[in-house]
Design an enzyme around this catalytic site. Structure first.
Site, mmCIF file in Angstrom:
data_model
loop_
_atom_site.group_PDB
_atom_site.id
_atom_site.type_symbol
_atom_site.label_atom_id
_atom_site.label_comp_id
_atom_site.label_asym_id
_atom_site.label_seq_id
_atom_site.Cartn_x
_atom_site.Cartn_y
_atom_site.Cartn_z
ATOM 1 N N ASP A 134 -9.742 -41.738 44.165
ATOM 2 C CA ASP A 134 -9.576 -40.380 44.684
ATOM 3 C C ASP A 134 -10.758 -40.054 45.584
ATOM 4 O O ASP A 134 -11.897 -40.070 45.180
ATOM 5 C CB ASP A 134 -9.303 -39.328 43.613
ATOM 6 C CG ASP A 134 -10.299 -39.299 42.483
ATOM 7 O OD1 ASP A 134 -11.151 -40.189 42.427
ATOM 8 O OD2 ASP A 134 -10.222 -38.383 41.657
ATOM 9 N N THR A 180 -9.394 -32.186 31.418
ATOM 10 C CA THR A 180 -9.508 -30.947 30.648
ATOM 11 C C THR A 180 -8.178 -30.596 29.990
ATOM 12 O O THR A 180 -8.127 -30.160 28.833
ATOM 13 C CB THR A 180 -9.989 -29.802 31.560
ATOM 14 O OG1 THR A 180 -11.317 -30.112 31.995
ATOM 15 C CG2 THR A 180 -10.009 -28.474 30.827
#
Lengths: 511, 511
Positions: free
Chosen positions: A274, A221
């Site tokens: 992750d 983002t």
């Protein structure tokens, strides 16, 4: 009765050399370059890969030794850019060096690798040393791997979240309700935040939105927002924007909000790793550090999204809610469709154009991005008390349609430093369908990799435009997607990958 | 019916620059240094930490990019020593570069981190890429951590062993029985191999012994043997020694025997991490690659040894036997006392002196080292068929006592390049008891760390001499140990650690 030996304590005498900035960017790892024939190396016994303390008038850091046969004078030590930033010496300043005993916290990492539980103190010491830049890349990679999968239980995730939160700055706002919105990722083009945040702010909510840069995706983002306005705001600047406009969309790595997270991301990227526990700790520590009290979290589910099954989504949602409670965050996870990318563009500038189209109400705006954004904005308005259920979606739609969201977005961009135009790519190539058929599946992961090979996110104009969605029918030669790249080498590389990786866009032949 | 897109394949055009050896030793990781303003960086979009393929007339390797602002001419690329060795270019040679797609095998590492089982093919691809030097330190650290603890099941350990074995050279000897001996480690000073091997060879067994350098210990068998004779023998030289003397004691990393093991060791060291599965694969692949058929493995057990409990020892022994069968090795694990160090010296040269004392039958020779060596030699003679049980110990004792073992050891050293004198340390400091009492425990791990802080094994003369054993009574001021170091800085550092780390040698006060 048991006692123990002690001996007279001798403070290690530091060897010394003169600081030289040699302009080598080694990433996050601090490196000190020593001449093999220097007095320091000979008297201290430093060797390649030795870890040493480097001290300079009140500052110190750990660095990894690289031994050089030339480049420097024997009484000089070269510092990598990361080491130079941490020590901030004047050129030629006297630096002192000492052998680094292995960090105590690395013993906890080893325990975790061997399957032990870590308590709050152990996680605090690990997070502290990481935030201080004391871990080598090897140690960071080991910690990230040791915590991968489901190797952190809920208490550990909570303790990790609290440790990450407490290590950095924490913002406070004088409102009971501070709203925020986040997506766990895995879905290319899913840039709803840039639409949801201005809607929520236009409805009166306070939304101090921090966002991340891409880890393994073609754009985060923050990368996309940066195409439209500056995002590297410090805490003071971020506060001024939020106080003026009720919201911001900034990069979360600039304000020392959960700083350990920013370090960990740099090894998670090359490892493409992750894990759930670290994801929860990363997201919630950032949100709590930014002062949020009520957070909506978008959890896209699909076979090639980050979360692959409804069962996995349910586990993640439960974890987010539970850990959220422990750090006084009311978390609303929303499970969404993650079967295919959102919008048309994949890559920072291309995604920014999709966002602008939706905000401006252009005829060609991606309908899926618009609809997802309105659904999520509606839920956020309800969560924040700005709309009564089930009217949130309708309220959000009104705010978008009458231009209030677009005006609010422009005002946020102005406050952050000015709205700007996303860059255009220099090299473009269409990838056509080889046969006719119906699009039966789109592989999010491979499509993301394709966009990365084209140069996203480090070339912000790079990435791809997707021309089809699941269910569309195509004829031979019809473009399925268009690659955008800043350099010919990257375009070639992406084209080669598109040719060798099958099933990025699966076609079911007409019969 | 499902089909997929393909596009015309375009071979990525490699960007090019001139090779320059800049003499930076970065350890195992190959690094390519690019000017930020070079044509390659601008046209290819290389960034710090990008992984790139580097090609040079028939050779290629993967390297990590470090971006520099000076040091080089814009059309040059600097290579680290590891990259230079792998590519072996002439200075100024034209190197080509291309973006490296993430290695397929790294996806398997990620799967393992997330808890998946790896099949033989996955492990083979990982081991191949590691042996070829294609893994960055980050990827190596992740693989080692993902396999730590008991995360590899028996089939995986077997497949890993076979993969490591098959990746390198494999020696064959024209004898049915080829004996070998190994210790899993964790016990400072436990240098029995240098005594057991000449006894076994004097008794007529063939013993092509390869040994390792220290990982997390102050000395490996290869480090200690190197104090007495060259150990860096290639496969041809090793074969000549064994054919002449029936045995050798060489470093196992020189002959490309299980080469992936040698790469993994370099990250296991800074992580201080070697797990059971990787230990078994490492040991057995090395032994099988050296052509052994019957192997005795010493497994010391004690609260501060590598193996801490009888239950853990039993698991390890079962694993060694089972995996051994799968690679046609008859393995005899022998569980031994691991409560305290063996002999007096800890560190390469100091341990070598203990070994010489035992072989020469000196009056001051450490009795514990002698007795352990004879017990293990006896079992090895029985395993190899050179003595009938239970007469092995007596036969070994006779061979040691009448000088045959010492003569055989000298002959082996001569064949390897000549017997030599271990170095003497330059800086010495005794660490005295502060009070009177009885030695109740000795911490192997902290004692090992103390010896490492004094400089062992990179300063071969460094380490410590232990003057007491469990059960001894001491008075205040009596030396418990003496530190040896090559540099004053290291001596100071070790003294400081001895002062701050309590309970290295625990004293129970007299009442």
């Amino acid at each position: 009765m048991t006692t123990s030996i002690t001996v007279p304590q001798a403070a290690p005498r530091g060897a010394a050399a003169r600081a030289r900035r040699i302009g080598v960017d080694t990433g996050q790892e601090a490196v000190a370059y020593f001449r093999a024939d220097s007095a320091v190396v000979r008297s201290e016994g430093f060797d390649c890969a030795t870890r040493v303390w480097v001290r300079c008038t009140g500052r110190e850091t750990l660095a990894t030794v690289h031994v050089v046969s030339g480049l420097l004078n024997p009484n000089e030590v070269g510092l990598s850019e990361s080491a130079w930033r941490r020590l901030d010496p004047t050129p030629g300043a006297r630096l002192e060096f000492a052998h680094a005993e292995p960090l105590e916290s690395v013993r906890h990492v080893r325990s975790k690798a061997f399957g032990a539980r870590l308590d709050a103190g152990a996680l605090r010491s690990i997070v502290h040393d990481i935030a201080e830049g004391l871990y080598s890349d090897i140690h960071l990679a080991s910690f990230v791997t040791a915590c991968a999968g489901r190797r952190l239980d809920r208490n550990e995730v909570t303790d990790l979240t609290v440790a990450m939160l407490e290590e950095g700055n924490r913002l406070r706002w004088d409102r009971e309700v501070v709203a925020d919105k986040h997506c766990v990722g895995g879905l290319p083009g899913n840039r709803t935040s840039l639409i949801v945040v201005p809607i929520a702010a236009a409805a009166g909510l306070l939304v101090p939105k921090t966002s991340s840069r891409a880890i393994t995706s073609p754009a985060g983002t923050a990368d996309t927002m940066e195409m439209l306005a500056p995002v590297d705001l410090d805490v003071g600047a971020m506060r001024r924007v939020v106080e003026r406009e009720g919201a911001c969309i900034v990069w979360g790595g600039y304000g020392r909000l959960s700083p350990a997270d920013d370090v960990l991301i740099r090894v998670e990227r090359p490892l493409e790793l992750d894990s759930q526990g670290q994801l929860v700790a990363s997201v919630l520590s950032k949100k709590a550090a930014a002062g949020a009290t009520r957070v909506l979290i978008d959890v896209p589910v699909g076979p090639t999204a980050k979360v692959r099954s409804p069962a996995e989504a349910e586990r993640l949602c439960a974890e987010l809610r539970a850990v959220g409670r422990a750090v006084e965050l009311e978390v609303l996870p929303v499970v969404t469709d993650g079967m295919q990318p959102v919008g048309k563009g994949i890559g920072p500038a291309l995604e920014a154009r999709d966002v602008l189209a939706v905000l401006e109400g252009s005829a060609g705006a991606p309908a899926d991005l618009r609809e997802r954004s309105l659904q999520l904005a509606g839920r956020l308005l309800e969560l924040g008390g700005a709309a009564a259920a089930p009217t949130g979606r309708a309220t959000a739609g009104a705010i978008l349609d009458d231009g209030r969201a677009w005006r609010k977005f422009q005002a946020i961009c102005d406050a952050q430093g000015g709205l700007r135009e996303p860059p255009r790519p220099r090299h473009i190539r269409a990838v056509p369908a080889r046969c006719s058929g119906r699009v039966s599946a789109i592989d999010n992961r491979r499509l993301a990799r394709l966009a990365r090979l084209a140069g996203a996110p480090h070339d912000p104009g790079a990435g791809l435009e997707l021309h089809v969605r699941i269910g569309d029918t195509v004829v031979p030669g019809q473009p399925l997607l268009t690659l955008h790249a800043a350099a010919q080498g990257e375009l070639d590389y992406a084209v080669a990958y598109a040719g060798s990786a099958r099933d990025i866009i699966a076609l079911e032949r007409n019969r």
